[in-house]
Write a protein that holds these residues in place. Structure first.
Motif, mmCIF file in Angstrom:
data_model
loop_
_atom_site.group_PDB
_atom_site.id
_atom_site.type_symbol
_atom_site.label_atom_id
_atom_site.label_comp_id
_atom_site.label_asym_id
_atom_site.label_seq_id
_atom_site.Cartn_x
_atom_site.Cartn_y
_atom_site.Cartn_z
ATOM 1 N N PRO A 440 -36.231 19.104 14.361
ATOM 2 C CA PRO A 440 -35.192 18.125 15.089
ATOM 3 C C PRO A 440 -35.601 16.546 14.139
ATOM 4 C CG PRO A 440 -37.913 18.721 15.078
ATOM 5 C CD PRO A 440 -37.452 20.014 14.264
ATOM 6 N N LEU A 441 -35.214 15.318 14.469
ATOM 7 C CA LEU A 441 -34.778 14.775 14.170
ATOM 8 C C LEU A 441 -36.013 14.342 13.258
ATOM 9 C CD1 LEU A 441 -32.483 12.088 13.706
ATOM 10 C CD2 LEU A 441 -33.085 11.335 15.510
ATOM 11 N N LYS A 442 -37.087 13.729 13.547
ATOM 12 C CA LYS A 442 -38.573 13.882 13.492
ATOM 13 C C LYS A 442 -38.975 14.251 12.453
ATOM 14 C CE LYS A 442 -42.597 11.554 14.492
ATOM 15 N NZ LYS A 442 -43.406 11.981 12.650
ATOM 16 N N LYS A 443 -38.698 16.075 11.890
ATOM 17 C CA LYS A 443 -38.960 16.152 10.958
ATOM 18 C C LYS A 443 -38.271 15.820 10.351
ATOM 19 C CE LYS A 443 -39.524 21.123 10.060
ATOM 20 N NZ LYS A 443 -39.687 22.268 10.260
ATOM 21 N N ALA A 444 -36.897 16.009 10.134
ATOM 22 C CA ALA A 444 -35.553 15.626 8.584
ATOM 23 C C ALA A 444 -35.966 14.125 8.350
ATOM 24 C CB ALA A 444 -34.419 15.231 9.953
ATOM 25 N N TYR A 445 -36.624 12.829 9.385
ATOM 26 C CA TYR A 445 -36.484 11.503 9.030
ATOM 27 C C TYR A 445 -37.893 12.014 8.167
ATOM 28 C CZ TYR A 445 -37.121 7.039 9.116
ATOM 29 O OH TYR A 445 -37.740 5.624 9.366
ATOM 30 N N GLU A 500 -42.813 3.066 2.007
ATOM 31 C CA GLU A 500 -43.973 2.599 2.868
ATOM 32 C C GLU A 500 -42.731 1.308 4.408
ATOM 33 O OE1 GLU A 500 -42.749 -0.510 -1.300
ATOM 34 O OE2 GLU A 500 -43.372 1.817 -0.227
ATOM 35 N N ASN A 501 -41.392 1.483 3.566
ATOM 36 C CA ASN A 501 -40.985 0.739 4.525
ATOM 37 C C ASN A 501 -40.573 1.364 6.011
ATOM 38 O OD1 ASN A 501 -40.866 -1.962 3.282
ATOM 39 N ND2 ASN A 501 -39.060 -1.570 2.732
ATOM 40 N N LYS A 502 -40.886 2.994 6.282
ATOM 41 C CA LYS A 502 -40.079 4.160 6.857
ATOM 42 C C LYS A 502 -41.002 3.617 8.146
ATOM 43 C CE LYS A 502 -38.802 7.638 5.851
ATOM 44 N NZ LYS A 502 -38.714 9.325 5.084
ATOM 45 N N ASN A 503 -40.146 3.970 9.347
ATOM 46 C CA ASN A 503 -41.142 3.576 10.726
ATOM 47 C C ASN A 503 -40.002 4.098 11.522
ATOM 48 O OD1 ASN A 503 -40.907 1.790 13.373
ATOM 49 N ND2 ASN A 503 -42.599 1.618 12.109
ATOM 50 N N PHE A 504 -40.243 6.023 12.033
ATOM 51 C CA PHE A 504 -39.046 6.759 12.185
ATOM 52 C C PHE A 504 -38.724 5.594 14.043
ATOM 53 C CE2 PHE A 504 -38.306 9.558 16.403
ATOM 54 C CZ PHE A 504 -37.284 10.254 15.496
ATOM 55 N N ASP A 505 -39.518 5.238 14.271
ATOM 56 C CA ASP A 505 -39.220 4.418 16.073
ATOM 57 C C ASP A 505 -38.422 3.444 15.851
ATOM 58 O OD1 ASP A 505 -41.308 5.726 17.578
ATOM 59 O OD2 ASP A 505 -42.658 4.030 17.774
ATOM 60 N N PHE A 507 -36.394 3.489 13.197
ATOM 61 C CA PHE A 507 -34.949 4.216 12.545
ATOM 62 C C PHE A 507 -34.374 4.592 14.149
ATOM 63 C CE2 PHE A 507 -33.549 8.616 12.642
ATOM 64 C CZ PHE A 507 -32.538 8.407 11.669
ATOM 65 N N ASN A 508 -34.848 5.076 15.060
ATOM 66 C CA ASN A 508 -34.446 5.698 16.379
ATOM 67 C C ASN A 508 -33.834 4.747 17.202
ATOM 68 O OD1 ASN A 508 -34.067 8.071 17.767
ATOM 69 N ND2 ASN A 508 -35.745 7.375 19.138
ATOM 70 N N GLN A 509 -34.134 3.332 17.207
ATOM 71 C CA GLN A 509 -33.971 2.269 17.528
ATOM 72 C C GLN A 509 -32.409 2.036 16.987
ATOM 73 O OE1 GLN A 509 -34.986 0.886 20.986
ATOM 74 N NE2 GLN A 509 -33.415 -0.983 20.822
ATOM 75 N N ALA A 510 -32.569 1.729 15.463
ATOM 76 C CA ALA A 510 -31.364 1.367 15.079
ATOM 77 C C ALA A 510 -30.137 2.677 14.902
ATOM 78 C CB ALA A 510 -31.158 0.862 13.528
ATOM 79 N N LEU A 511 -30.623 3.753 15.685
ATOM 80 C CA LEU A 511 -29.942 4.968 16.173
ATOM 81 C C LEU A 511 -28.464 4.525 17.391
ATOM 82 C CD1 LEU A 511 -31.395 8.115 15.385
ATOM 83 C CD2 LEU A 511 -28.659 7.203 14.256
ATOM 84 N N LYS A 512 -28.849 3.751 18.070
ATOM 85 C CA LYS A 512 -28.492 3.362 19.115
ATOM 86 C C LYS A 512 -27.204 2.528 19.341
ATOM 87 C CE LYS A 512 -32.107 2.303 22.793
ATOM 88 N NZ LYS A 512 -32.876 1.292 23.367
ATOM 89 N N ALA A 513 -27.141 1.819 17.494
ATOM 90 C CA ALA A 513 -25.645 1.680 17.452
ATOM 91 C C ALA A 513 -24.302 2.208 16.622
ATOM 92 C CB ALA A 513 -25.737 0.173 16.129
ATOM 93 N N PHE A 514 -25.860 3.458 15.657
ATOM 94 C CA PHE A 514 -24.483 4.884 15.362
ATOM 95 C C PHE A 514 -23.921 5.596 16.673
ATOM 96 C CE2 PHE A 514 -26.161 3.293 11.799
ATOM 97 C CZ PHE A 514 -25.515 3.227 10.525
ATOM 98 N N TYR A 515 -25.316 5.377 17.613
ATOM 99 C CA TYR A 515 -24.228 6.544 18.597
ATOM 100 C C TYR A 515 -23.013 5.911 19.503
ATOM 101 C CZ TYR A 515 -28.581 9.135 18.923
ATOM 102 O OH TYR A 515 -29.858 9.581 18.218
#
Length: 528
Positions: A440-445, A500-505, A507-515
């Motif tokens: 899943p996406l989170k496992k990849a992340y 230390e800068n990674k944050n899945f939530d 990242f997931n929010q930023a994906l909206k623009a990519f969708y």
């Protein structure tokens, strides 16, 4: 309306407007400070670049016109109001080879890097920050200082199984560029197809690029589609793609499989095989029986000839030779091969493979190239089909880049402790042909190329990661896209963003623009 209520509404409105300008970038930058204010792009805007940076200025000019309908006008001074792109080599100690600074204020946009690659990545961040407000494109004032965690950030496309064509490759390169990925690993030869024209051996493509039918469904399936499949890249195609990638600061690393996954080549020239008997290009998937006869000088000459043409086509300092999943059965059953092993004091077929691999490595080194191969080339027992082979005693050439994909993670630690550079593509985290239930996406992340417990002194030996789009069950471009997107964005952040800068939530929010972008680009994606 009383003054207090009016002021409150004004504050709420201003907050809403400023929030609409707040954009998270993928991959997340090292440092990013937003400030009050926005800069508006008129329909025409000045652009200045110093001489070392003119290709990036040309790239940005085309980008602004095509994506935002903004015309960039060349300016003569860095003091211009608008866009300023500067390469300053003195920044290398501060930013590294791929780092950049991006500053946006009332005077416009200023991007600086120690190299043109850094400036290019600053442009990709700017692309993501632009927001349309009415008829204008605007961007919030911001200061960014950024550089990548890893130097190797790769996407692999397997075209040996199914040929996709250069327009698909270019589209993938465009998406890689936006995500600051810098290596396109191009898997061009396989059992089921040879996809690269070699002038000295034309039957590699006239015969080896074609198969009569293809297994469909799954690994156990007995169903075939009954359709002819073919396709290959001419030298002109390759030059065009390499040039396109270079403009986007992407290195194209070709993979030419040896000594296994070589049935298509043997179908074209049967003397390359151990038995010397004719075979057809396989129509089924899975690991095949036929492998190159690495004890035959004529076969070695063939491989060197192929590599010579590959080197002429690809400026990359790295050539990938595969080396995975070699079935040793043919070598063990052949008297000539066994006699060769005895003569050269090679106690196991794994030692024969290492000796062959080292010869190829030495040959490439003389051509100022570095060899890369899947971690099978180290001789570890990774596959049940080779379980009866004797243990390996030889050692791999020290300049080899080990591409880890299978086995215990301790093998990564073993490789770096022996001095090898490693690209970590551990299959349970990075194989894009695995479905979204498996990865899943989170496992990849959440994948970290540096294994837990690896001593800090070895961390620099981990060059980075690759994500692999293997092609057995992705016959169409749409199927490749569905498996690639959005997970490629997760791997891009794994490769670039500080841990230390990674944050899945976020990242997931930023994906909206990519969708939205992928929809506009007619790129099918999977939304979990």
């Amino acid at each position: 309306m009383n003054k207090k209520r009016s002021l409150l509404l004004s504050i709420i409105l201003l907050s809403f407007i400023m929030e609409s300008f707040s954009r998270d970038i993928i991959p997340q930058p090292l440092e990013m400070t937003e400030k009050e204010g926005v800069f508006s792009f008129d329909k025409r805007i000045n652009i200045y670049a110093n001489e070392a940076n003119m290709p990036e200025a040309n790239y940005l000019t085309k980008l602004l016109q095509n994506e935002f309908h903004i015309t960039a006008i060349p300016a003569k001074s860095a003091k211009t109001k608008g866009l300023v792109l500067l390469v300053d080599s003195s920044l290398k100690d501060h930013l590294g080879a791929e780092g950049y600074t991006l500053s946006i204020d009332g005077n416009g946009v200023r991007i600086e890097g120690a190299t043109s690659a850094g400036v290019f990545y600053g442009i990709q961040s700017l692309r993501q920050l632009l927001v349309k407000q009415g008829e204008l494109w605007q961007v919030k004032f911001v200061d960014i200082k950024d550089n990548p965690r890893f130097s190797w950030r790769s996407y692999m496309l397997d075209e040996g199984r199914y040929f996709k064509g250069k327009e698909t490759v270019k589209k993938l390169l465009d998406e890689m560029a936006l995500l600051k990925m810098n290596v396109f690993h191009w898997h061009l030869t396989e059992d089921q197809g040879w996809r690269l024209a070699i002038e000295k051996y034309p039957e590699l493509t006239t015969i080896g690029s074609k198969r009569d039918s293809t297994q469909i469904g799954n690994w156990e399936s007995k169903v075939y589609d009954g359709k002819r499949h073919e396709g290959y890249y001419t030298k002109e195609d390759v030059k065009e793609i390499v040039s396109y990638a270079t403009e986007r600061h992407i290195k194209v690393v070709p993979e030419i499989e040896m000594p296994g996954h070589s049935s298509a080549a043997i179908a074209a020239y049967p003397w390359l095989g151990v038995t010397k008997e004719p075979i057809k290009v396989p129509t089924s998937f899975g690991v095949k029986y036929d492998v190159f006869d690495v004890t035959d000088p004529k076969v070695i000459t063939f491989l060197q000839d192929v590599l010579n043409e590959v080197i002429q086509l690809f400026p990359s300092d790295v050539v990938h030779i595969g080396g995975d999943e070699v079935k040793y059965k043919q070598w063990l059953e052949n008297k000539k091969v066994q006699a060769y092993m005895k003569k050269h004091k090679l106690p196991s077929p794994a030692d024969l493979q290492i000796a062959f691999t080292n010869d190829i490595s030495n040959y490439l080194e003389k051509k100022q190239k570095r060899m890369m191969g899947w971690n099978d080339i180290m001789g570890a027992e990774l596959h049940a089909f080779n379980k009866d082979a004797a243990p390996v005693t030889g050692r791999l050439a020290p300049s080899t880049i080990v591409h880890f994909w299978k086995g215990e993670l301790d093998m990564v630690k073993d490789a770096v402790s022996k001095g090898y550079d490693v690209v970590n593509s551990y299959h349970v985290f990075t194989y894009l042909d695995y479905d979204y239930k498996s990865i899943p996406l989170k496992k990849a992340y959440d994948f970290d190329p540096i294994p837990d417990g690896l001593e800090p002194k070895y961390h620099k030996k981990i060059l980075g990661l690759g994500c692999q789009m293997w092609g057995e069950w992705t016959p169409t471009v749409a199927s490749v896209y569905r498996m690639t997107f959005p997970r490629i964005a997760a791997y891009a952040e794994v490769g670039w963003t500080a841990k230390e800068n990674k944050n899945f939530d976020r990242f997931n929010q930023a994906l909206k623009a990519f969708y939205t972008r992928w929809g506009d680009e007619h790129i099918l994606y999977t939304k979990e």
